[in-house]
Design a protein around this motif. Structure first.
Motif, short mmCIF file in Angstrom:
data_model
loop_
_atom_site.label_atom_id
_atom_site.label_comp_id
_atom_site.label_asym_id
_atom_site.label_seq_id
_atom_site.Cartn_x
_atom_site.Cartn_y
_atom_site.Cartn_z
N HIS A 213 3.55 -62.42 -36.96
CA HIS A 213 2.62 -61.26 -37.37
C HIS A 213 3.65 -60.05 -37.23
O HIS A 213 3.50 -59.17 -36.46
N THR A 214 4.83 -60.29 -37.74
CA THR A 214 5.75 -59.28 -37.61
C THR A 214 6.26 -58.70 -38.87
O THR A 214 6.47 -59.55 -39.83
N LEU A 215 6.22 -57.25 -39.04
CA LEU A 215 6.77 -56.81 -40.23
C LEU A 215 8.21 -56.34 -40.21
O LEU A 215 8.62 -55.84 -39.00
N TYR A 216 9.03 -56.56 -41.10
CA TYR A 216 10.56 -56.12 -41.18
C TYR A 216 10.71 -55.38 -42.23
O TYR A 216 10.24 -55.41 -43.48
N VAL A 217 11.32 -54.05 -42.03
CA VAL A 217 11.48 -53.06 -42.92
C VAL A 217 13.06 -52.73 -43.18
O VAL A 217 13.57 -52.51 -42.26
N ALA A 218 13.42 -52.55 -44.34
CA ALA A 218 14.86 -52.62 -44.59
C ALA A 218 15.14 -51.03 -44.91
O ALA A 218 14.41 -50.39 -45.67
N ARG A 219 15.91 -50.43 -44.07
CA ARG A 219 16.07 -49.01 -44.11
C ARG A 219 17.57 -48.50 -44.60
O ARG A 219 18.35 -48.48 -43.81
N MET A 220 17.25 -47.94 -45.88
CA MET A 220 18.67 -47.60 -46.83
C MET A 220 19.44 -46.57 -45.92
O MET A 220 20.52 -46.70 -45.89
N GLY A 221 18.61 -45.57 -45.50
CA GLY A 221 19.34 -44.44 -44.87
C GLY A 221 20.07 -44.72 -43.81
O GLY A 221 21.22 -43.97 -43.37
N THR A 222 19.70 -45.67 -42.99
CA THR A 222 20.35 -45.75 -41.45
C THR A 222 21.19 -47.21 -41.61
O THR A 222 21.75 -47.64 -40.42
N GLY A 223 20.90 -48.15 -42.66
CA GLY A 223 21.50 -49.33 -42.82
C GLY A 223 21.23 -50.65 -41.49
O GLY A 223 22.11 -50.90 -41.05
N ASP A 224 19.85 -50.52 -41.59
CA ASP A 224 19.31 -51.48 -40.72
C ASP A 224 18.05 -51.90 -40.86
O ASP A 224 17.47 -51.56 -41.89
N VAL A 225 17.54 -52.63 -40.08
CA VAL A 225 16.20 -53.45 -40.18
C VAL A 225 15.20 -53.03 -38.94
O VAL A 225 15.76 -53.31 -37.90
N ALA A 227 11.93 -53.77 -37.12
CA ALA A 227 10.64 -54.84 -36.95
C ALA A 227 9.64 -54.35 -36.16
O ALA A 227 9.85 -53.64 -34.99
N LEU A 228 8.54 -54.21 -36.67
CA LEU A 228 7.13 -53.89 -36.16
C LEU A 228 6.16 -55.08 -35.70
O LEU A 228 5.91 -55.59 -36.60
N GLY A 229 5.98 -55.14 -34.43
CA GLY A 229 5.26 -56.23 -33.80
C GLY A 229 3.78 -55.35 -33.88
O GLY A 229 3.52 -54.69 -34.53
N ARG A 230 2.91 -56.41 -33.29
CA ARG A 230 1.44 -55.73 -33.29
C ARG A 230 1.29 -54.47 -32.54
O ARG A 230 0.46 -53.68 -33.05
N ASP A 231 2.14 -54.43 -31.68
CA ASP A 231 1.81 -53.23 -30.60
C ASP A 231 3.38 -52.35 -31.04
O ASP A 231 4.39 -53.11 -31.06
N ALA A 232 3.36 -50.99 -31.00
CA ALA A 232 4.43 -50.39 -31.23
C ALA A 232 5.58 -50.48 -30.15
O ALA A 232 6.68 -50.33 -30.34
N GLY A 233 5.03 -50.94 -28.89
CA GLY A 233 6.11 -51.23 -27.89
C GLY A 233 6.94 -52.38 -28.06
O GLY A 233 8.08 -52.80 -27.43
N GLU A 234 6.54 -53.22 -29.10
CA GLU A 234 7.15 -54.45 -29.43
C GLU A 234 8.34 -54.13 -30.47
O GLU A 234 8.96 -54.89 -30.96
N ASP A 235 8.34 -52.95 -30.95
CA ASP A 235 9.31 -52.54 -32.06
C ASP A 235 10.78 -52.40 -31.92
O ASP A 235 10.99 -51.91 -30.62
N THR A 236 11.45 -52.90 -32.69
CA THR A 236 12.90 -53.13 -32.57
C THR A 236 13.76 -52.60 -33.72
O THR A 236 13.31 -52.84 -34.89
N VAL A 237 14.92 -52.28 -33.48
CA VAL A 237 15.94 -51.97 -34.72
C VAL A 237 17.13 -52.82 -34.61
O VAL A 237 17.82 -52.83 -33.38
N THR A 238 17.58 -53.35 -35.67
CA THR A 238 18.69 -54.37 -35.72
C THR A 238 19.67 -53.62 -36.81
O THR A 238 19.27 -53.46 -37.96
#
Length: 364
Positions: A213-225, A227-238
């Motif tokens: 139940h994780t959403l992954y978003v490709a971000r053109m402007g910053t060249g990264d991905v 990840a959005l977990g069920r709670d905002a505190g679980e979000d990360t950027v790779t």
């Protein structure tokens, strides 16, 4: 290699909404202004084992029966841009941009069973096969259309202006991405309540790992991905590569694949650790990604390279780069099959069937 021809002179145009990059690095993505391509312009229907591909200049959908090789055409509304399949009923839903409608295709007869009016300029479309609900974003509107698959009726929901959709059927959660604002609207499919999450400016491309139940978003402007977990505190950027604009997930291995349009490679991210574990060189300007979870293979449509790169999901190695027609921009996978279906944005082919059998190292 099989190809299906389009109408003469009917090349699809590419559009870009608001990204300030050099002409050589512009991804072929954007809102439906004139003819525009969409990475959901070709789909595989697992219920009837058919492939559906948009022929935009003719306002038709080309249907290939993979069992018999029979090809048929279905008339839809003006300027079809994207499709989605209900993987339980087999019905196919086509968003017609200029017509402001959704065409419902009967998979047994390959005919247009219904035409449903929606808001102005429908663009992206997605189905929750568990509930039978269909979701449509509408350019130039602050509403998302929700279709009832049982009655073929539509109602608008004010969500703000959004562009892309991803659905977590298991959780009945719908993700709506606004390209310009970078906001991800998380919609509860049962209660129709919403909360806003930060996706990132010029985010383009989403994929859901329904197992985690994780959403992954490709971000053109910053060249990264992101990840959005069920709670905002679980979000990360790779960190990924240059102009990250496409993404796909293998829910069995929890590996995430991010296509970097400008750097011509794919970043592999371990969804469990949220760390990049490999970078795989592919062809010129990767536009779309698809995963065959049965064969554990990943496919990259290289738009400017007129090719598809096949990646081994176990070793993160490129196994082959194969010709795939002019300007490949969208992919459809029949899980476990050696055939890959590739939409073409230029030339006479609507789509090309690429045979991946015989590739050294590829599981058959």
């Amino acid at each position: 290699m099989i190809s299906v021809s389009r109408a003469a002179g009917g090349a699809l145009a590419f559009a870009l909404a608001g990204l300030a990059v050099s002409a050589a690095a512009q991804p072929a993505v954007g809102k439906p202004e004139g003819g525009v391509v969409h990475t959901s312009a070709i789909v595989f229907n697992p219920v009837v084992k058919k492939v559906y591909a948009i022929d935009q200049p003719r306002s038709e959908v080309v249907v290939l029966d993979t069992k018999t090789g029979t090809v048929r055409r279905v008339g839809v509304g003006a300027v079809p841009v994207s499709m989605a399949v209900n993987e339980r009923s087999g019905r196919v839903y086509v968003a017609n941009s200029s017509a402001g409608t959704v065409t419902v295709i009967d998979p047994l007869t390959d005919t247009a069973a219904s035409t449903v009016p929606v808001e102005r300029r429908p663009y992206s479309i997605a189905v929750n096969s568990a509930t039978g609900q269909i979701y449509v974003t509408n350019t130039f509107s602050d509403k998302t259309s929700i279709l009832d698959g049982a009655t073929n009726t539509s109602k608008p929901l004010r969500t703000g202006a959004v562009d892309l959709i991803a659905v977590d059927s298991a959780a009945n959660t719908i993700y709506l991405l606004s390209y310009e604002s970078g906001t991800v609207t998380v919609l509860d499919g049962a209660r129709l309540t919403m909360n806003r999450r930060e996706g990132g400016k010029h985010a383009w491309g989403m994929a859901v790992d329904e197992a985690s139940h994780t959403l992954y978003v490709a971000r053109m402007g910053t060249g990264d991905v992101k990840a959005l977990g069920r709670d905002a505190g679980e979000d990360t950027v790779t960190t990924a590569g240059r102009t990250t604009s496409s993404i796909a997930v293998n829910s069995k291995t929890h590996l995430v694949y991010a296509g970097n349009y400008a750097s011509g490679d794919v970043t592999v991210i371990d969804g469990r650790t949220r760390r990049a574990v490999a970078t795989v060189r592919v062809g010129e300007h990767p536009q779309a990604l698809a995963v065959d979870e049965v064969r554990n293979l990943v496919f990259s449509a290289n738009t400017q390279g007129d090719s598809v790169t096949v990646i081994d999901g176990a070793t993160n190695q490129a196994l082959a780069t194969l010709p795939a027609g002019r300007r490949p921009y969208a992919l459809a996978v029949e899980p476990g099959s050696s055939k890959l279906y590739v939409a073409n944005a230029a030339g006479e082919k609507v789509f090309t069937v690429v045979d991946t059998s015989g590739i050294p190292g590829a599981r058959q």
